[in-house]
Design a protein around this motif. Sequence first.
Motif, PDB file in Angstrom:
ATOM      1  N   LYS A 365      62.778  57.896  19.438  1.00 15.12           N
ATOM      2  CA  LYS A 365      62.662  59.061  20.170  1.00 15.12           C
ATOM      3  C   LYS A 365      62.999  60.407  19.478  1.00 15.12           C
ATOM      4  CE  LYS A 365      63.992  61.557  24.479  1.00 15.12           C
ATOM      5  NZ  LYS A 365      64.819  61.531  25.740  1.00 15.12           N
ATOM      6  N   ASP A 453      55.744  66.454  17.006  1.00 16.72           N
ATOM      7  CA  ASP A 453      55.937  66.272  18.422  1.00 16.72           C
ATOM      8  C   ASP A 453      57.464  66.208  18.922  1.00 16.72           C
ATOM      9  OD1 ASP A 453      55.918  65.659  21.190  1.00 16.72           O
ATOM     10  OD2 ASP A 453      54.169  64.513  21.135  1.00 16.72           O
ATOM     11  N   TRP A 455      58.804  65.645  21.754  1.00 16.37           N
ATOM     12  CA  TRP A 455      59.060  64.931  22.765  1.00 16.37           C
ATOM     13  C   TRP A 455      58.957  63.599  22.875  1.00 16.37           C
ATOM     14  CZ3 TRP A 455      61.839  68.478  24.669  1.00 16.37           C
ATOM     15  CH2 TRP A 455      61.646  69.802  24.899  1.00 16.37           C
ATOM     16  N   LYS A 456      57.976  62.843  21.908  1.00 14.32           N
ATOM     17  CA  LYS A 456      57.623  61.828  21.991  1.00 14.32           C
ATOM     18  C   LYS A 456      57.372  61.281  20.843  1.00 14.32           C
ATOM     19  CE  LYS A 456      52.815  62.318  23.235  1.00 14.32           C
ATOM     20  NZ  LYS A 456      52.794  63.649  23.477  1.00 14.32           N
TER      21      LYS A 456
END
Length: 478
Positions: A365, A453, A455-456
């Motif tokens: 993550k 990214d 967030w992911k």
Amino acid sequence: MIRVLLPGVLAVVLLVMWAPIARAQTLERFRVPMRLPDETPSGRAAWAHLDRVVALVTGEEGAVFDEEALSPALKASVSVPQLREAVTGFASRNGGATALGRRLFDARTATVGLKTGADGKLWTLTVRVEEDEPHRIDLLALDAAPQPRPGGYDGWAVLDADLSTMGVAAGFSAWEVREDGSLRLLNRWRGDRLMSIGTASTLFVVGATADAVREGRARWDQTLAVESALVSVPPGRFAGFVGDEAPPVGEFTRAALAERDATASDHLLLRVVGREGAEARLRRTREEALRVTGADEAARARAMAAPMAPFLSIHELFKIKCTVDGFLVKEFAEATEVERRALLAPGGAVAESVAESQFVAAWRKPQDVLKVGWLATPDEMSIELARLWTLSREEGMDGLRYALGPAEGEAFDQRVWRSVAAVRGGEPGSIATAWVAERVDGRVFVVAMIVNDEWKPLDPRPAQRILLGVFGLLARVG
């Protein structure tokens, strides 16, 4: 290990010894002056074996499968008749096969790209030899490679449309490098977007190392002991030199750039150029990118106000983001530059932290990718790589020429490209890559692409397909 190959509709099972290339810790001996891997006995043997295997997999008339070329360990771990069939029948099952670019990955491992005739699919053939005489093959693998965008690109506008529909933050920059080192813009799509580049920060460490050599503060043949305190995460091949002979700076530079060896990169940063050297190099590159792209005063002010210091080592990034408590990353993200330097100093929280192996292995993550790590733009990455290419042609910069090769050219047609070298890196939530490529007609190009990214985790395949399509465009640049 069993690798299942799917050439067309026929599945072929190729058995190979379990020994992942990227994790190989076998040590190669270095000497001063530096030598390329193909000048070593094992390197020459790897090239020779690769040539013979290529003749087999491409169906060359008269090519013979030589069982004696296989090491005892490999023969004990595979079905030799099945291996023979997988190799010698590859071309006939796939409507033919053509060899593309070749590369000596290290002093024991050679690779070549293959393109099948029936479906145009790309493959990578890997041959690794024994460390000691008689240097027989101890690993033989044939793996599917990243595939190009279907249909390729017929213009930069189509590429820009692809970039705009990726669904994540992205930026791209492509330039031609003229003989005098000046640049001609080919295409930019948000090339001035400041994003996380993760471990591709090595580009600026190598840039600072080149500056130090050019200014007489370091030498390519200057030896440097590998310290246990600076063994990074992942450790890389150079971790095995702790307490052993000291390789020269040129070898550290090549390993950091071509092998993405974190231990080598961190030694260059903390023992050769210092944080201030890498910070100064990033600052000068940012200024040059703003000048070359004609940025206005407002854009200049924003860019130069963006954080560039302190410049982290790769190990420090893992010590911040892969800890037991998980609070250190937030503390570092919210800290001022002065506070961050205190956290990194001896006795500080980062210096005392430990990158826990279980957290390193499980890290997927994104964690504050735009606040903790290294930030750069595609323009900056491409312009810095172009600068290094130009510097490598100067007298006394042989170590830099060495670092920019051997080329990562397996997927690139050697009838079009003389050499292709890459700087690649990232972290969860960040993919950053820059390429310098020389065509057979002497034209040189640099491209850089960054994808983020917050967030992911990112899927690398869309970026890989886009970059392969970009090289199709570059092959046609007039």
